[in-house]
Design an enzyme around this catalytic site. Structure first.
Site, short mmCIF file in Angstrom:
data_model
loop_
_atom_site.label_atom_id
_atom_site.label_comp_id
_atom_site.label_asym_id
_atom_site.label_seq_id
_atom_site.Cartn_x
_atom_site.Cartn_y
_atom_site.Cartn_z
N THR A 1 -17.23 65.96 52.62
CA THR A 1 -18.15 66.43 51.58
C THR A 1 -17.41 66.78 50.30
OG1 THR A 1 -19.77 67.21 53.17
CG2 THR A 1 -19.80 68.30 51.05
N SER B 1 -15.85 63.13 58.20
CA SER B 1 -14.91 63.47 59.27
C SER B 1 -15.52 63.40 60.66
CB SER B 1 -14.26 64.83 59.02
OG SER B 1 -15.14 65.88 59.32
N THR C 1 -15.56 68.83 56.92
CA THR C 1 -15.51 70.05 57.73
C THR C 1 -15.94 69.83 59.19
OG1 THR C 1 -17.75 70.69 57.06
CG2 THR C 1 -15.93 71.51 55.71
N1 ASP Z 1 -19.99 65.18 56.54
C1 ASP Z 1 -18.96 66.03 56.18
C2 ASP Z 1 -17.69 65.67 56.92
O1 ASP Z 1 -17.05 64.73 56.52
C3 ASP Z 1 -19.28 67.46 56.30
C4 ASP Z 1 -18.37 68.22 55.42
O2 ASP Z 1 -17.35 67.74 54.96
O3 ASP Z 1 -18.65 69.41 55.19
O4 ASP Z 1 -17.29 66.32 57.86
#
Ligand code: ASP
Length: 341
Positions: free
Chosen positions: A36, A74, A108
């Protein structure tokens, strides 16, 4: 001629200190992986250099080098990517003996897993700080830029050395081992188990309260730099009335070990009853509590393949079991590894 003299007499002293200042700034490598923090809800994910260029304040603190490693959400992270990431980091550390720290921008969803993997496999004192954001760059009060700058300030602080892989979000510093994502949406999504955050990033300075006590980085026994892959390990979630055929399925899969995400205290449903009768020579079965608080008491059960994860949740127990399996298949030795890390 007069112009040259002017440059020599007046500009040189001005330019000189500026360059001297540059030399006093630490070298920092920022490795980008997506998430994100690199996202805009109306556009494709930013390329790594573009992401870092959007926070020019970073260059006040350090000489920045950027490497885009992958560009993924991720939730698509894999052990194969972890392995090539830690190898690449090792190459970059060896290339630059003056490297002050490494910042990794990361989604995250699996940040706590990547942080724990690197905490156990990065064989260097060069600090690594993972950072992400809960809001995309185009949202009001996007948290990415401040988190990134804070991560850099933590990474270059003297006190970051020797604390293992760290994670910085929402002005909190967490030990990579103990970080837990605990909210789907809010900027304070990250909690840090009962061991708590180990520091805070204040506007005025970076403050550490404590240091992790479990072995990590240069005290870790895991050397994965020569490995082509990690031993596969599956996680099975327990629940009321789990059918024993689920366990039979996972037992037969081509994994080298299994983690059961169990009830509190390591208690399991009858669907797993069989594990207590399996011989010690069976592939190891780690029991991890799905309750985030406290630890499973007791230890490896003599004569069985059972190991307890202590306070590590299933996703981190899987990582430690994968690494433990690179050294031994003995449940008692694996239990010692779980007690140490
Ligand atoms: N979709 C995101 C990830 O790549 C969520 C984030 O980064 O907060 O994990």
């Amino acid at each position: 001629m007069i112009r040259k003299l002017f440059i020599a007499l007046f500009l040189f002293p001005i330019v000189g200190p500026l360059f001297a200042q540059e030399a006093t700034k630490p070298d920092v490598l920022i490795v980008t992986t997506g998430g994100t923090i690199a996202s805009n809800t109306n556009a494709p994910m930013s390329e790594g250099h573009e992401l870092i260029r959007a926070v020019p304040e970073l260059t006040k603190y350090a000489n920045i080098d950027v490497e885009e490693f992958v560009r993924i959400g991720s939730s698509k992270m894999t052990p194969a990517i972890w392995l090539s990431l830690v190898k690449r980091i090792n190459e970059r550390v060896e290339e630059n003996p003056n490297l002050g720290c490494i910042i990794i921008t990361h989604g995250t969803d699996t940040m706590e897993e990547t942080a724990f993997f690197l905490n156990l496999t990065h064989r260097s004192t060069v600090p690594i700080v993972l950072v992400g954001s809960m809001r995309s760059s185009n949202e009001i009060s996007a948290d990415g830029p401040a988190n990134l700058l804070n991560a850099l300030r933590v990474g270059i602080s003297e006190e970051a050395i020797g604390k293992g892989v760290l994670v910085v979000l929402n002005e909190n510093i967490s030990a990579g081992r103990d970080l837990i994502k605990s909210h789907n949406r809010r900027v304070d999504a990250f909690a840090s188990t009962e061991r708590g955050f180990i520091g805070s990033v204040d506007p005025e300075k970076v403050v550490f309260y404590s240091a992790p006590t479990k072995a990590h980085t240069i005290k870790s026994e895991f050397n994965v730099y020569q490995l082509a892959s990690l031993p596969p390990v599956d996680i099975v979630q327990d629940y009321a009335g789990l059918d024993s055929t689920i366990f039979s399925y996972y037992k037969a899969r081509p994994n080298q070990g299994l983690v059961i995400s169990s009830f509190a205290g390591g208690r399991v449903s009858n669907g797993f009853r069989e594990i207590f009768n399996l011989p010690e020579s069976h592939k190891p079965i780690v029991i991890a509590s799905s309750i985030k608080g406290g630890r499973i008491m007791g230890s490896n059960r003599e004569g069985t393949p059972i190991v307890v994860s202590n306070d590590l949740p299933a996703n981190k127990a899987r990582i430690l079991l994968m690494l433990a399996l690179t050294k031994t298949k003995e449940p008692r030795e694996i239990q010692q590894i779980f007690d140490k890390y």
